[in-house]
Design a protein around this motif. Structure first.
Motif, PDB file in Angstrom:
ATOM      1  N   LEU A 169       0.822  -1.211   0.000  1.00  0.00           N
ATOM      2  CA  LEU A 169       0.000   0.000   0.000  1.00  0.00           C
ATOM      3  C   LEU A 169       0.854   1.259   0.000  1.00  0.00           C
ATOM      4  O   LEU A 169       0.622   2.183  -0.777  1.00  0.00           O
ATOM      5  CB  LEU A 169      -0.916   0.019   1.223  1.00  0.00           C
ATOM      6  N   ILE A 170       1.828   1.307   0.880  1.00  0.00           N
ATOM      7  CA  ILE A 170       2.628   2.523   1.004  1.00  0.00           C
ATOM      8  C   ILE A 170       3.528   2.710  -0.209  1.00  0.00           C
ATOM      9  O   ILE A 170       3.845   3.848  -0.591  1.00  0.00           O
ATOM     10  CB  ILE A 170       3.443   2.513   2.326  1.00  0.00           C
ATOM     11  N   SER A 171       3.918   1.616  -0.847  1.00  0.00           N
ATOM     12  CA  SER A 171       4.675   1.722  -2.102  1.00  0.00           C
ATOM     13  C   SER A 171       3.802   2.324  -3.201  1.00  0.00           C
ATOM     14  O   SER A 171       4.257   3.171  -3.983  1.00  0.00           O
ATOM     15  CB  SER A 171       5.182   0.346  -2.536  1.00  0.00           C
ATOM     16  N   LEU A 172       2.549   1.900  -3.259  1.00  0.00           N
ATOM     17  CA  LEU A 172       1.604   2.465  -4.224  1.00  0.00           C
ATOM     18  C   LEU A 172       1.411   3.953  -3.974  1.00  0.00           C
ATOM     19  O   LEU A 172       1.354   4.755  -4.924  1.00  0.00           O
ATOM     20  CB  LEU A 172       0.269   1.736  -4.141  1.00  0.00           C
ATOM     21  N   ALA A 173       1.324   4.343  -2.702  1.00  0.00           N
ATOM     22  CA  ALA A 173       1.162   5.763  -2.368  1.00  0.00           C
ATOM     23  C   ALA A 173       2.349   6.582  -2.862  1.00  0.00           C
ATOM     24  O   ALA A 173       2.177   7.708  -3.358  1.00  0.00           O
ATOM     25  CB  ALA A 173       0.998   5.928  -0.859  1.00  0.00           C
ATOM     26  N   ALA A 174       3.564   6.029  -2.747  1.00  0.00           N
ATOM     27  CA  ALA A 174       4.755   6.741  -3.222  1.00  0.00           C
ATOM     28  C   ALA A 174       4.680   6.979  -4.723  1.00  0.00           C
ATOM     29  O   ALA A 174       4.942   8.092  -5.211  1.00  0.00           O
ATOM     30  CB  ALA A 174       6.012   5.948  -2.867  1.00  0.00           C
ATOM     31  N   VAL A 175       4.297   5.945  -5.466  1.00  0.00           N
ATOM     32  CA  VAL A 175       4.217   6.067  -6.926  1.00  0.00           C
ATOM     33  C   VAL A 175       3.160   7.093  -7.330  1.00  0.00           C
ATOM     34  O   VAL A 175       3.404   7.952  -8.196  1.00  0.00           O
ATOM     35  CB  VAL A 175       3.907   4.694  -7.564  1.00  0.00           C
ATOM     36  N   LEU A 176       1.981   7.030  -6.720  1.00  0.00           N
ATOM     37  CA  LEU A 176       0.905   7.967  -7.058  1.00  0.00           C
ATOM     38  C   LEU A 176       1.285   9.404  -6.707  1.00  0.00           C
ATOM     39  O   LEU A 176       0.924  10.341  -7.436  1.00  0.00           O
ATOM     40  CB  LEU A 176      -0.376   7.571  -6.326  1.00  0.00           C
ATOM     41  N   THR A 177       2.013   9.587  -5.618  1.00  0.00           N
ATOM     42  CA  THR A 177       2.442  10.935  -5.233  1.00  0.00           C
ATOM     43  C   THR A 177       3.420  11.506  -6.243  1.00  0.00           C
ATOM     44  O   THR A 177       3.344  12.696  -6.604  1.00  0.00           O
ATOM     45  CB  THR A 177       3.083  10.911  -3.834  1.00  0.00           C
ATOM     46  N   TRP A 178       4.350  10.702  -6.717  1.00  0.00           N
ATOM     47  CA  TRP A 178       5.292  11.178  -7.735  1.00  0.00           C
ATOM     48  C   TRP A 178       4.578  11.492  -9.046  1.00  0.00           C
ATOM     49  O   TRP A 178       4.930  12.451  -9.743  1.00  0.00           O
ATOM     50  CB  TRP A 178       6.383  10.140  -7.954  1.00  0.00           C
ATOM     51  N   ILE A 179       3.571  10.707  -9.396  1.00  0.00           N
ATOM     52  CA  ILE A 179       2.783  11.008 -10.604  1.00  0.00           C
ATOM     53  C   ILE A 179       2.076  12.351 -10.431  1.00  0.00           C
ATOM     54  O   ILE A 179       2.044  13.178 -11.357  1.00  0.00           O
ATOM     55  CB  ILE A 179       1.769   9.883 -10.880  1.00  0.00           C
ATOM     56  N   ALA A 180       1.511  12.586  -9.243  1.00  0.00           N
ATOM     57  CA  ALA A 180       0.859  13.869  -8.973  1.00  0.00           C
ATOM     58  C   ALA A 180       1.847  15.024  -9.099  1.00  0.00           C
ATOM     59  O   ALA A 180       1.496  16.110  -9.587  1.00  0.00           O
ATOM     60  CB  ALA A 180       0.225  13.856  -7.581  1.00  0.00           C
ATOM     61  N   ALA A 181       3.087  14.804  -8.663  1.00  0.00           N
ATOM     62  CA  ALA A 181       4.111  15.850  -8.762  1.00  0.00           C
ATOM     63  C   ALA A 181       4.364  16.236 -10.218  1.00  0.00           C
ATOM     64  O   ALA A 181       4.538  17.420 -10.539  1.00  0.00           O
ATOM     65  CB  ALA A 181       5.406  15.382  -8.106  1.00  0.00           C
ATOM     66  N   THR A 182       4.381  15.253 -11.110  1.00  0.00           N
ATOM     67  CA  THR A 182       4.591  15.560 -12.529  1.00  0.00           C
ATOM     68  C   THR A 182       3.418  16.350 -13.101  1.00  0.00           C
ATOM     69  O   THR A 182       3.601  17.245 -13.933  1.00  0.00           O
ATOM     70  CB  THR A 182       4.798  14.269 -13.347  1.00  0.00           C
ATOM     71  N   PHE A 183       2.204  16.038 -12.637  1.00  0.00           N
ATOM     72  CA  PHE A 183       1.037  16.786 -13.102  1.00  0.00           C
ATOM     73  C   PHE A 183       1.080  18.234 -12.613  1.00  0.00           C
ATOM     74  O   PHE A 183       0.633  19.142 -13.322  1.00  0.00           O
ATOM     75  CB  PHE A 183      -0.247  16.112 -12.618  1.00  0.00           C
ATOM     76  N   THR A 184       1.585  18.471 -11.399  1.00  0.00           N
ATOM     77  CA  THR A 184       1.657  19.847 -10.901  1.00  0.00           C
ATOM     78  C   THR A 184       2.627  20.678 -11.735  1.00  0.00           C
ATOM     79  O   THR A 184       2.372  21.856 -11.992  1.00  0.00           O
ATOM     80  CB  THR A 184       2.080  19.897  -9.428  1.00  0.00           C
ATOM     81  N   VAL A 185       3.731  20.071 -12.151  1.00  0.00           N
ATOM     82  CA  VAL A 185       4.701  20.790 -12.982  1.00  0.00           C
ATOM     83  C   VAL A 185       4.060  21.177 -14.310  1.00  0.00           C
ATOM     84  O   VAL A 185       4.173  22.316 -14.786  1.00  0.00           O
ATOM     85  CB  VAL A 185       5.950  19.929 -13.210  1.00  0.00           C
ATOM     86  N   ARG A 186       3.376  20.231 -14.923  1.00  0.00           N
ATOM     87  CA  ARG A 186       2.745  20.473 -16.223  1.00  0.00           C
ATOM     88  C   ARG A 186       1.632  21.514 -16.111  1.00  0.00           C
ATOM     89  O   ARG A 186       1.530  22.429 -16.934  1.00  0.00           O
ATOM     90  CB  ARG A 186       2.191  19.163 -16.773  1.00  0.00           C
ATOM     91  N   ALA A 187       0.793  21.393 -15.064  1.00  0.00           N
ATOM     92  CA  ALA A 187      -0.302  22.342 -14.894  1.00  0.00           C
ATOM     93  C   ALA A 187       0.222  23.737 -14.583  1.00  0.00           C
ATOM     94  O   ALA A 187      -0.305  24.735 -15.095  1.00  0.00           O
ATOM     95  CB  ALA A 187      -1.240  21.865 -13.790  1.00  0.00           C
ATOM     96  N   SER A 188       1.255  23.834 -13.749  1.00  0.00           N
ATOM     97  CA  SER A 188       1.819  25.142 -13.398  1.00  0.00           C
ATOM     98  C   SER A 188       2.390  25.846 -14.623  1.00  0.00           C
ATOM     99  O   SER A 188       2.410  27.080 -14.687  1.00  0.00           O
ATOM    100  CB  SER A 188       2.909  24.969 -12.341  1.00  0.00           C
ATOM    101  N   ARG A 189       2.834  25.074 -15.587  1.00  0.00           N
ATOM    102  CA  ARG A 189       3.416  25.654 -16.805  1.00  0.00           C
ATOM    103  C   ARG A 189       2.355  26.023 -17.827  1.00  0.00           C
ATOM    104  O   ARG A 189       2.458  27.054 -18.510  1.00  0.00           O
ATOM    105  CB  ARG A 189       4.408  24.658 -17.408  1.00  0.00           C
ATOM    106  N   LEU A 190       1.298  25.219 -17.967  1.00  0.00           N
ATOM    107  CA  LEU A 190       0.351  25.400 -19.060  1.00  0.00           C
ATOM    108  C   LEU A 190      -0.901  26.194 -18.680  1.00  0.00           C
ATOM    109  O   LEU A 190      -1.434  26.919 -19.515  1.00  0.00           O
ATOM    110  CB  LEU A 190      -0.070  24.027 -19.603  1.00  0.00           C
ATOM    111  N   VAL A 191      -1.385  26.054 -17.434  1.00  0.00           N
ATOM    112  CA  VAL A 191      -2.636  26.729 -17.068  1.00  0.00           C
ATOM    113  C   VAL A 191      -2.544  28.251 -17.190  1.00  0.00           C
ATOM    114  O   VAL A 191      -3.469  28.885 -17.713  1.00  0.00           O
ATOM    115  CB  VAL A 191      -3.081  26.315 -15.649  1.00  0.00           C
ATOM    116  N   PRO A 192      -1.448  28.904 -16.730  1.00  0.00           N
ATOM    117  CA  PRO A 192      -1.381  30.364 -16.893  1.00  0.00           C
ATOM    118  C   PRO A 192      -1.490  30.829 -18.343  1.00  0.00           C
ATOM    119  O   PRO A 192      -1.930  31.954 -18.599  1.00  0.00           O
ATOM    120  CB  PRO A 192      -0.005  30.718 -16.300  1.00  0.00           C
ATOM    121  N   LYS A 193      -1.108  29.983 -19.291  1.00  0.00           N
ATOM    122  CA  LYS A 193      -1.239  30.338 -20.699  1.00  0.00           C
ATOM    123  C   LYS A 193      -2.682  30.258 -21.179  1.00  0.00           C
ATOM    124  O   LYS A 193      -3.060  30.906 -22.150  1.00  0.00           O
ATOM    125  CB  LYS A 193      -0.377  29.414 -21.552  1.00  0.00           C
ATOM    126  N   LEU A 194      -3.491  29.459 -20.483  1.00  0.00           N
ATOM    127  CA  LEU A 194      -4.877  29.275 -20.893  1.00  0.00           C
ATOM    128  C   LEU A 194      -5.830  30.230 -20.198  1.00  0.00           C
ATOM    129  O   LEU A 194      -6.845  30.615 -20.761  1.00  0.00           O
ATOM    130  CB  LEU A 194      -5.321  27.831 -20.600  1.00  0.00           C
TER     131      LEU A 194
END
Length: 306
Positions: A169-194
């Motif tokens: 379970l906790i290993s799955l949480a680590a993976v999902l958290t890192w995936i969320a981190a990549t989404f924050t980078v992408r959203a922080s870069r693209l949303v202000p343009k939209l």
């Protein structure tokens, strides 16, 4: 929805769904680990330790507000959280087998502090990306998707413990958290343009040089605001009372878990099913009954009923 709303929602919604799923997974893991492996007399310490650590963690996080931008803060928080979950998974793996009262209490305190902080900061981060009109349109949808994410986290908890055991379970949480981190980078870069294309307005960053503050500079200001603004003080008191009631209910629930389960894997599986059902019910009530309850009872009574 209008204009670029669907694109913006597609950028920020996965973050909400992922952090709520991680919260359910980590709380199910940490609570099961502590309750099943400690005597009943230790239950109060689970809440005391978790509450103290969450308070200290929040105060520490407040000191970073003037030092880093919102997207740097949330990205760093997610990376740190993912690394911490991976470390916990390693230390509690069978070949190391870290266990005992102190270890399980530390794990619970960390998970119950860091996972809710990720949720709160996700809302804060998204409010910085969107202007007021856009937030009004999208936040109800992101709330629904966050609830769906929590339900998915419960379902994942139930399924994972049956096939991989509680440590997975906790290993799955680590993976999902890192995936969320990549989404924050992408959203922080693209949303202000939209956002400007959608509403023609977004608050520009301040060009005035900020005064250098002490390490704990924001904390006295926060308490000062509670004193000087009556509404904030009343909201803080309400939050405290609601949280106190929640802890009492959670203690009763945890006591029932202690009596009903002796194995942490079985307990985690039950909690996964419980959180899945609870969040599905929450989604149904929010979609079909919340508006009617508010109209019939008023927002105060409706909130009390919730």
């Amino acid at each position: 929805m209008r204009g670029s709303d669907p694109k913006i929602l597609a950028l920020i919604a996965p973050v909400f769904a992922l952090v709520t799923a991680v919260n359910v997974i980590t709380i199910s893991y940490a609570k099961s680990l502590f309750i099943a492996n400690n005597p009943y007399e230790m239950l109060p310490w689970m809440f005391i330790g978790g509450g103290i650590f969450a308070t200290l963690l929040t105060l520490l996080y407040v000191t970073t507000i003037d030092r880093w931008s919102s997207h740097k803060r949330i990205h760093g928080l997610f990376i740190l959280s993912g690394v911490s979950y991976a470390v916990i998974a390693l230390l509690t793996a069978p070949f190391i087998g870290l266990e005992g009262t102190v270890a399980s209490l530390a794990i619970y305190a960390w998970c119950s502090g860091i996972s809710p902080l990720m949720i709160v900061q996700t809302w804060s981060w998204s409010s910085k990306l969107l202007d007021v009109r856009l937030a009004r349109r999208l936040f109800p949808l992101t709330s629904a998707l966050a609830t769906i994410g929590a339900a998915a986290g419960g379902a994942a908890t139930r399924g994972v413990v049956e096939f991989g055991g509680i440590t997975t379970l906790i290993s799955l949480a680590a993976v999902l958290t890192w995936i969320a981190a990549t989404f924050t980078v992408r959203a922080s870069r693209l949303v202000p343009k939209l956002v400007p294309q959608d509403s023609g307005f977004i608050t520009p960053p301040s060009q005035e040089p900020q005064k250098k503050r002490s390490f704990f500079g924001n904390i006295p200001e926060a308490f000062g605001a509670l004193k000087s603004i009556p509404l904030l003080g009343r909201l803080a008191l309400l939050t405290f009372l609601v949280q106190a009631a929640s802890v009492v209910l959670d203690f009763q629930f945890s006591s029932a878990l202690k009596e009903g389960f002796t194995d942490d894997t079985e307990m985690a599986g039950f909690l996964g099913a419980y959180y899945f059902a609870a969040n599905i019910l929450t989604l149904i009530v929010a979609l079909f009954f919340a508006g009617r309850l508010t109209r019939w009872l008023g927002i105060g009574m409706a909130s009390s009923a919730a």
